[in-house]
Design an enzyme around this catalytic site. Structure first.
Site: not given
Length: 220
Positions: A53, A122, A152
């Site tokens: 990521r 997700s 996040k």
């Protein structure tokens, strides 16, 4: 009756078990040349899957890093999943891709990557989205943020009740993400979450191998 749990609706070619610790990289926590070393340390700690990521890297850098990670993951027989970028997953020969709500749709990704690819979706806190993903051929679904997440901070929270309902109503693996560490992960394992996706709880720790091993041991 609760459906039988499986590793994936479409079994990956290497028949990986989608269970255990899912280490998700972060460009800030493992930058540049540290990335490969950090991922190897996570694998040595027992990580079952690696997700690459990188939200800020250039296309050239992302391809270079993804190809390097694919080489090391192949050496250890650990699947590499690419976040967001289906084309990059195809180019570097990764095991699959992980899709968010703003990424390529699942069916298009499946056409590009093939029936044996691992494709995760997700679902945030949305059970309807999870059931749709399963019907469309997702390999697993991810819910979170379970706990406040340093990676996040604005992520949608998900309750343990939603995770239980996902576990009981779905036949594909359920992954939890968000603020997970070895200190708070046991309740997730206890309710039957198949995978723990961890970013800073692994790559933000001084001893990555030990941090990963502490999480892996919860499944043992």
């Amino acid at each position: 009756m609760k459906p039988a749990r499986t590793t994936s609706k479409l079994m990956p070619a290497h028949e990986v078990s989608l269970r255990g610790v899912y280490a998700v990289t972060d460009a800030a926590l493992a930058p540049g040349n540290r990335l490969i070393t950090a991922v190897e340390q996570a694998i040595r700690g027992g990580a079952s899957l690696i997700q690459y990521r990188n939200k800020s890297g250039s296309p050239a850098l992302c391809r270079e890093q993804a190809e390097a990670l694919q080489m090391i993951c192949s050496r250890f027989h650990v699947p590499l999943i690419i976040n967001d970028d289906v084309e990059l997953a195809q180019r570097c020969g990764a095991a699959g891709a992980h899709l968010g709500k703003d990424d390529a749709d699942l069916q298009s990704a499946r056409r590009i990557l093939g029936n044996t690819a691992i494709i995760g979706v997700s679902c945030y806190n949305d059970l309807i989205r999870a059931h749709q993903a399963q019907a469309n051929g997702a390999s697993y679904v991810a819910f979170g943020s379970v706990y406040p997440s340093p990676s996040k901070p604005l992520a949608v929270p998900v309750t343990f009740d939603v995770l239980r309902r996902a576990r009981d109503g779905l036949s594909i693996p359920v992954c939890a993400i968000g603020g997970i560490t070895a200190d708070n992960a046991q309740p997730l394992v206890d309710i039957g979450v198949d995978m723990l996706a961890v970013i800073s709880g692994i790559f933000g720790q001084p001893d990555i191998t030990a941090a990963t091993r502490a999480l892996t041991d919860l499944y043992n």
